[in-house]
Write a protein that holds these residues in place. Structure first.
Motif, PDB file in Angstrom:
ATOM      1  N   ARG A  38       0.853  -1.180   0.000  1.00 50.31           N
ATOM      2  CA  ARG A  38       0.000   0.000   0.000  1.00 50.31           C
ATOM      3  C   ARG A  38       0.890   1.231   0.000  1.00 50.31           C
ATOM      4  O   ARG A  38       1.957   1.240   0.599  1.00 50.31           O
ATOM      5  N   ARG A  45      -6.202   3.545  -4.956  1.00 52.15           N
ATOM      6  CA  ARG A  45      -6.927   2.267  -5.068  1.00 52.15           C
ATOM      7  C   ARG A  45      -6.465   1.245  -4.050  1.00 52.15           C
ATOM      8  O   ARG A  45      -7.199   0.331  -3.703  1.00 52.15           O
ATOM      9  N   CYS A  46      -5.245   1.398  -3.537  1.00 48.85           N
ATOM     10  CA  CYS A  46      -4.726   0.416  -2.576  1.00 48.85           C
ATOM     11  C   CYS A  46      -5.379   0.573  -1.201  1.00 48.85           C
ATOM     12  O   CYS A  46      -5.231  -0.299  -0.346  1.00 48.85           O
ATOM     13  N   HIS A  47      -6.131   1.670  -0.989  1.00 48.06           N
ATOM     14  CA  HIS A  47      -6.845   1.876   0.273  1.00 48.06           C
ATOM     15  C   HIS A  47      -8.353   1.673   0.112  1.00 48.06           C
ATOM     16  O   HIS A  47      -9.108   1.882   1.052  1.00 48.06           O
ATOM     17  N   ALA A  48      -8.776   1.267  -1.074  1.00 47.10           N
ATOM     18  CA  ALA A  48     -10.197   1.059  -1.347  1.00 47.10           C
ATOM     19  C   ALA A  48     -10.681  -0.209  -0.659  1.00 47.10           C
ATOM     20  O   ALA A  48      -9.922  -0.953  -0.043  1.00 47.10           O
ATOM     21  N   ASP A  49     -11.990  -0.437  -0.766  1.00 46.99           N
ATOM     22  CA  ASP A  49     -12.572  -1.659  -0.197  1.00 46.99           C
ATOM     23  C   ASP A  49     -13.241  -2.422  -1.325  1.00 46.99           C
ATOM     24  O   ASP A  49     -14.295  -1.975  -1.820  1.00 46.99           O
ATOM     25  N   PRO A  50     -12.739  -3.508  -1.831  1.00 44.67           N
ATOM     26  CA  PRO A  50     -11.502  -4.183  -1.427  1.00 44.67           C
ATOM     27  C   PRO A  50     -10.281  -3.478  -2.014  1.00 44.67           C
ATOM     28  O   PRO A  50     -10.346  -2.865  -3.083  1.00 44.67           O
ATOM     29  N   PRO A  51      -9.157  -3.597  -1.340  1.00 47.78           N
ATOM     30  CA  PRO A  51      -7.951  -2.915  -1.802  1.00 47.78           C
ATOM     31  C   PRO A  51      -7.368  -3.570  -3.054  1.00 47.78           C
ATOM     32  O   PRO A  51      -7.451  -4.780  -3.230  1.00 47.78           O
ATOM     33  N   GLN A  52      -6.805  -2.742  -3.914  1.00 52.08           N
ATOM     34  CA  GLN A  52      -6.051  -3.216  -5.080  1.00 52.08           C
ATOM     35  C   GLN A  52      -4.608  -2.782  -4.864  1.00 52.08           C
ATOM     36  O   GLN A  52      -4.228  -1.660  -5.179  1.00 52.08           O
TER      37      GLN A  52
END
Length: 114
Positions: A38, A45-52
């Motif tokens: 992250r 996007r790495c903090h999104a739900d679900p993370p990417q």
């Protein structure tokens, strides 16, 4: 105590494999892992739900003078160096097997029971 003919043959095979491996080229010690990470941007996007997560990043870790050193390898570097990492792993396996054989012979020496 002398090794048995079978033990001598096994040791000869191991040392021949070690010699062949060292003739083959280079070795690189350390551990390779692929990491997904992250970043520090809250809206990424790495903090999104679900993370990417970002990555994969090829991480090479080893010890230099007692300190852990880590480098990130590119895909090209990984392709170039992977055989060297594989050679190191195989060399360690062969040496461990030779050590175990030697310990087996030494432990069965009847002179220990004096």
């Amino acid at each position: 105590m002398s090794p048995t003919p079978a033990q001598q043959a096994r040791a000869a095979r191991l040392t021949a494999q070690i010699a062949e491996l060292t003739q083959a080229g280079f070795i690189l010690p350390g551990t390779l892992t692929d990491r997904m990470t992250r970043c520090g941007y809250a809206n990424c996007r790495c903090h999104a739900d679900p993370p990417q997560l970002h990555g994969p990043y090829h991480q090479w870790t080893r010890k230099i003078n007692g300190k852990t050193v880590t480098r990130i390898l590119s895909d090209d570097q990984l392709a170039d160096y992977q055989p060297w990492f594989d050679n190191h792993k195989r060399l360690r396996e062969l040496i461990t097997e030779l050590e175990e054989l030697s310990l087996e012979i030494a432990e069965n020496d009847p002179r220990w029971n004096r």
